[in-house]
Design an enzyme around this catalytic site. Structure first.
Site, short mmCIF file in Angstrom:
data_model
loop_
_atom_site.label_atom_id
_atom_site.label_comp_id
_atom_site.label_asym_id
_atom_site.label_seq_id
_atom_site.Cartn_x
_atom_site.Cartn_y
_atom_site.Cartn_z
N LYS A 1 2.29 -4.25 14.30
CA LYS A 1 2.89 -5.03 13.43
C LYS A 1 3.88 -4.53 12.58
O LYS A 1 3.62 -3.50 11.83
CB LYS A 1 1.86 -6.09 12.42
CG LYS A 1 2.67 -6.99 11.58
CD LYS A 1 1.40 -7.94 10.89
CE LYS A 1 2.17 -9.12 10.31
NZ LYS A 1 1.31 -9.94 9.62
N THR B 1 0.94 -0.97 0.05
CA THR B 1 -0.05 0.00 -0.06
C THR B 1 1.00 1.29 -0.15
O THR B 1 1.74 1.59 1.07
CB THR B 1 -0.87 0.10 1.24
OG1 THR B 1 -1.73 -1.19 1.15
CG2 THR B 1 -1.73 1.23 1.38
#
Length: 361
Positions: free
Chosen positions: A227, A196
């Site tokens: 994460k 992304t």
């Protein structure tokens, strides 16, 4: 304490591996995934047969995040993007299932083809791009899964929508957190996917701090983890650990996929033909383990660290637990090992006497 048996060797031939070699390997990876996922979704309608065969032994239970995990081994985000197969995956022996990554806005992801196997390397390159039906659509599915007996722990992994500008990312994450936190066992903030545009830039501390602070407020009492990517230096890793602890987060998930292509046996031409995307699976093993060890140098003992990347066998999982992982996740090896993968890992951990092993260290 005993040693792990030969059935923990990733090269041991099984009926599934024969099926993979003769049929599934010839299929488009995304098509094969959807086919397998349909079977997994049907498991809860078979009267619990799979659960009785695959359920983790009670001795494998882990207490962390204020939760009781049936096993230290779970399924990483990316497999069940829309929270549609939680019950079936739980029946296969995963102690937790992390759904997503889901985004505020439904999106199709990147153009196909966008998933590529590196069979000889036991790896996978993907540039899926957070294809999902949106976080609101996942809510009723998670709610239904929570009602099922013997369900796994359910984590929800949230990310930034592609249509959302980086400067508006915090509001995007908060919107998803407000809807998913009340019905999830824990939340994971994904700022580390390479697929992304602009997402990994959110790992810079000046951007990450206000984002995590806002999501923590939105999450309320639901445990919150972040994460991170493997492609960071030690100083940046240390900075994120310090930030997460200072903000009162409950843990870190390490790591996401890598943009590195070093050490592959596949030819440079073949890898270049596959194009951009995150590399996962066995090639990520050493780096993921190194990041785990780095985190444990500074993170408090009670801080939950979920290690993911390059895990295939019970020996791999035990290595992560010995290195300080609280929990361990896998994903890519599911493709190569098949539906009994979690069962075999859980049995291997019990056979190895992992709790006694850790207690002696």
């Amino acid at each position: 304490m005993t040693t792990l048996t030969e059935n923990q060797n990733p090269r041991t031939l099984t009926p599934y591996k024969l099926l993979f070699a003769t049929v599934l390997k010839r299929m488009d990876p995304e098509q094969a995934h959807h086919l397998a996922f349909n079977v997994i979704r049907a498991l809860p309608f078979l009267g619990g047969i799979a659960h009785r065969f695959c359920k983790p032994h009670p001795s494998l239970r882990v207490q962390t995040l204020g939760l009781s995990f049936p096993s230290p081994f779970g399924l990483a985000a990316g497999f069940d993007k829309n929270a549609a197969g939680i019950a079936g995956l739980g029946e296969l022996g995963y102690g937790h299932v992390e759904v997503g990554t889901v985004t505020r806005h439904a999106q199709d992801g990147n153009p196909k083809p966008r998933m590529f196997r590196l069979v000889d390397d036991r790896g996978l390159i993907n540039r899926m791009g957070f294809n999902n039906g949106g976080s609101a659509a996942a809510v009723p599915r998670i709610e239904r899964a929570r009602l099922r007996k013997n369900r796994p722990i359910i984590g929800a992994n949230i990310g930034k929508s592609r249509v959302t500008a980086v400067e508006d990312a915090t509001a995007d994450y908060v919107w998803s957190a407000e809807r998913l936190a009340p019905i999830s066992d824990y939340l994971a903030v994904n700022v580390s996917s390479p697929n992304t545009p602009g997402l990994r830039g959110l790992q810079e501390l000046e951007l990450l701090e206000p984002l995590l602070a806002a999501v923590k407020t939105a999450a309320g009492a639901t445990p919150l983890l972040v994460k991170i990517a493997p492609d960071m230096g030690d100083e940046q890793i240390d900075g994120i650990v310090e930030l997460a602890v200072r903000l009162g987060l409950d843990g870190i998930i390490a790591t996401n996929t890598t943009v590195s292509r070093t050490g592959l046996t596949a030819s440079d031409e073949r890898v270049e033909e596959m194009g951009a995307g995150g590399l996962s699976g066995a090639p990520l093993k050493d780096r993921s383990l190194a990041v785990l060890k780095r985190i444990r140098q500074t993170a408090p003992a009670e801080f939950c660290v979920i290690s993911v990347g390059g895990v295939t066998t019970a020996a791999d999982v035990l290595e992560r637990l010995r290195a300080g992982a609280t929990l361990v996740q896998g994903f890519t090896a599911f493709i190569y090992e098949g539906p009994l993968w979690a069962r075999d890992i859980n049995r291997g951990l019990r056979q190895a006497g992992w709790r006694q092993d850790l207690a002696e260290r």
